[in-house]
Scaffold this motif. Structure first.
Motif, mmCIF file in Angstrom:
data_model
loop_
_atom_site.group_PDB
_atom_site.id
_atom_site.type_symbol
_atom_site.label_atom_id
_atom_site.label_comp_id
_atom_site.label_asym_id
_atom_site.label_seq_id
_atom_site.Cartn_x
_atom_site.Cartn_y
_atom_site.Cartn_z
ATOM 1 N N ALA A 34 -1.881 44.220 -27.978
ATOM 2 C CA ALA A 34 0.432 44.396 -28.399
ATOM 3 C C ALA A 34 0.309 45.715 -29.506
ATOM 4 C CB ALA A 34 0.130 43.491 -29.275
ATOM 5 N N PHE A 35 1.504 46.227 -28.814
ATOM 6 C CA PHE A 35 2.160 47.763 -28.630
ATOM 7 C C PHE A 35 3.294 47.335 -28.536
ATOM 8 C CE2 PHE A 35 -1.621 47.629 -25.759
ATOM 9 C CZ PHE A 35 -2.169 47.833 -26.378
ATOM 10 N N ASN A 36 3.774 48.355 -29.270
ATOM 11 C CA ASN A 36 5.271 48.852 -29.660
ATOM 12 C C ASN A 36 6.146 49.902 -28.643
ATOM 13 O OD1 ASN A 36 4.290 47.586 -32.067
ATOM 14 N ND2 ASN A 36 5.589 48.738 -33.995
ATOM 15 N N VAL A 37 7.563 49.140 -28.607
ATOM 16 C CA VAL A 37 8.496 49.812 -27.537
ATOM 17 C C VAL A 37 9.019 50.507 -29.036
ATOM 18 C CG1 VAL A 37 8.258 48.093 -26.390
ATOM 19 C CG2 VAL A 37 10.056 47.939 -27.600
ATOM 20 N N HIS A 38 9.965 51.988 -28.120
ATOM 21 C CA HIS A 38 10.870 52.739 -29.128
ATOM 22 C C HIS A 38 11.810 53.026 -27.924
ATOM 23 C CE1 HIS A 38 7.404 52.968 -32.325
ATOM 24 N NE2 HIS A 38 6.453 52.888 -31.034
ATOM 25 N N ASN A 39 11.717 53.066 -26.872
ATOM 26 C CA ASN A 39 12.814 53.624 -26.265
ATOM 27 C C ASN A 39 12.245 52.980 -24.874
ATOM 28 O OD1 ASN A 39 10.782 55.570 -25.362
ATOM 29 N ND2 ASN A 39 12.379 57.556 -26.333
ATOM 30 N N ASP A 40 13.111 53.857 -23.442
ATOM 31 C CA ASP A 40 13.104 53.344 -22.164
ATOM 32 C C ASP A 40 11.412 53.957 -21.650
ATOM 33 O OD1 ASP A 40 15.006 51.572 -21.336
ATOM 34 O OD2 ASP A 40 16.463 53.508 -21.836
ATOM 35 N N PHE A 94 1.728 42.140 -24.850
ATOM 36 C CA PHE A 94 2.359 41.686 -25.945
ATOM 37 C C PHE A 94 3.279 43.402 -26.186
ATOM 38 C CE2 PHE A 94 -0.779 38.695 -27.093
ATOM 39 C CZ PHE A 94 0.414 37.737 -27.553
ATOM 40 N N LEU A 95 4.914 43.116 -25.241
ATOM 41 C CA LEU A 95 5.421 44.070 -26.019
ATOM 42 C C LEU A 95 6.550 44.231 -27.300
ATOM 43 C CD1 LEU A 95 7.317 44.279 -22.382
ATOM 44 C CD2 LEU A 95 5.508 45.994 -23.152
ATOM 45 N N GLN A 96 5.654 45.071 -28.351
ATOM 46 C CA GLN A 96 6.429 43.839 -29.717
ATOM 47 C C GLN A 96 7.841 45.478 -30.073
ATOM 48 O OE1 GLN A 96 2.619 42.800 -31.867
ATOM 49 N NE2 GLN A 96 2.941 44.651 -32.591
ATOM 50 N N ILE A 97 8.667 44.093 -30.628
ATOM 51 C CA ILE A 97 9.627 44.840 -31.315
ATOM 52 C C ILE A 97 10.165 44.921 -32.958
ATOM 53 C CG2 ILE A 97 12.296 44.853 -31.557
ATOM 54 C CD1 ILE A 97 12.191 43.927 -28.693
ATOM 55 N N LEU A 115 -5.013 42.488 -30.909
ATOM 56 C CA LEU A 115 -5.133 43.515 -31.669
ATOM 57 C C LEU A 115 -3.654 44.454 -31.467
ATOM 58 C CD1 LEU A 115 -8.508 45.240 -30.706
ATOM 59 C CD2 LEU A 115 -7.714 45.102 -33.065
ATOM 60 N N ASN A 116 -3.239 44.831 -32.915
ATOM 61 C CA ASN A 116 -1.709 45.906 -32.396
ATOM 62 C C ASN A 116 -1.821 47.634 -32.678
ATOM 63 O OD1 ASN A 116 -0.975 43.404 -32.807
ATOM 64 N ND2 ASN A 116 0.461 43.294 -34.012
ATOM 65 N N ALA A 117 -1.327 48.092 -31.687
ATOM 66 C CA ALA A 117 -1.318 49.427 -31.739
ATOM 67 C C ALA A 117 -0.499 50.379 -31.734
ATOM 68 C CB ALA A 117 -2.954 50.052 -31.117
#
Length: 296
Positions: free
Chosen positions: A22-28, A46-49, A226-228
């Motif tokens: 599960a990894f965070n998005v920040h921009n395009d 997982f695309l995390q906001i 797992l979130n990174a």
């Protein structure tokens, strides 16, 4: 509640002895990097906001950006709200998020139970699974007395039973960000004890900087999400610095270099977590730990 895609993934991860990233998005470009990695590794993602991008552009715009990029991809994805307060949870449900994390860990225990139960009841009406957090996960720049941060086993058992959450994020030695020194070893025995009394998949936030062997051990005792973020942001930054180190470059050129670096780093995470190949039915799980098979 009918089992949703996120919960199907985590059940498959339990059966297969791996964890889903599960990894965070920040921009395009960072969103595209995660999707490219999922395609290349044949892995769910997982695309995390979460807590960085929402103040930057607002929840709706972050959702629209993520979904626009995802629908142009062949990746197997879900969109997940990360560390959402109550008002963001309500908006995420209206927008159609696939899963949500309600973060009431800062509240007194009884209040955390009450508010999380309310979120679960509402989200389940729309078929949306809920992750919650119990225990405190420090930031890397804090002075940390780990005994005051770890998730309590008895509280975890009661919390899950009384709230009905579908995933539980626990504190067992992880932190948000990475430390300049040696990372705290994961409390594997604690994770196993929580696994024994909690029927839902366990989640570890702050997987950046955790050695592969410790991640594999955590997966072996019940962690299947797992979130990174930090490791991947550093990879993206490395691509930008490399591009501008060549001299004056168009911003778009540098962003693409960052995207490609981040995609490669994400593929490496997916392989380390054992979820590479899962969308093709060929996930191999993670290596055995101390001679024992890795399984939940």
């Amino acid at each position: 509640m009918t089992e949703s895609k996120p919960l199907q993934w985590l059940q498959q991860a339990r059966d297969g002895g791996y964890a889903v990233g599960a990894f965070n998005v920040h921009n395009d470009e960072t969103t595209q990097a995660l999707l490219l990695a999922a395609e290349q590794a044949q892995s769910p993602v997982f695309l995390q906001i979460g807590r960085a991008v929402v103040p930057h552009m607002g929840l709706r715009k972050a959702w629209e950006m993520t979904v626009r990029n995802a629908r142009e991809s062949d990746a197997d994805y879900v969109v997940h709200l990360d560390h959402g307060p109550y008002d963001e949870v309500l908006e995420a449900i209206r927008l159609g998020f696939d899963s949500i994390m309600y973060d009431g860990a800062h509240l007194p225990f009884e209040e955390n139970i009450a508010t999380t139960r309310k979120v679960v009841q509402l989200a389940h009406e729309y078929g949306i699974p809920v992750e919650a957090e119990l225990g405190r996960i420090p930031d890397a720049d804090e002075h940390i007395e780990w005994g005051s941060y770890y998730t309590d086993v008895d509280e975890a058992e009661r919390f899950v039973a009384e709230t009905g959450v579908d995933m539980l994020a626990i504190s067992a030695g992880v932190m948000h960000g990475t430390t300049a020194g040696e990372p705290q070893p994961l409390a594997i025995d604690l994770i196993a004890r929580i696994r024994d009394v909690v029927p839902v998949p366990l989640v570890l936030h702050g997987a950046s900087g955790v050695p592969d062997a410790q991640m594999h051990a955590a997966i072996g005792v019940g962690v299947h999400k797992l979130n990174a973020d930090t490791d991947l942001r550093l990879a993206f930054r490395g691509g930008l610095e490399e591009a501008f180190g060549e001299g004056d470059r168009q911003l778009e050129y540098a962003l693409l270099r960052g995207r490609d670096r981040m995609a490669a780093a994400t593929v490496a995470k997916m392989r380390a977590y054992g979820c590479a190949g899962a969308t093709a039915g060929r996930a191999v799980g993670v290596p055995a730990v101390d001679g024992a098979a890795v399984s939940a």
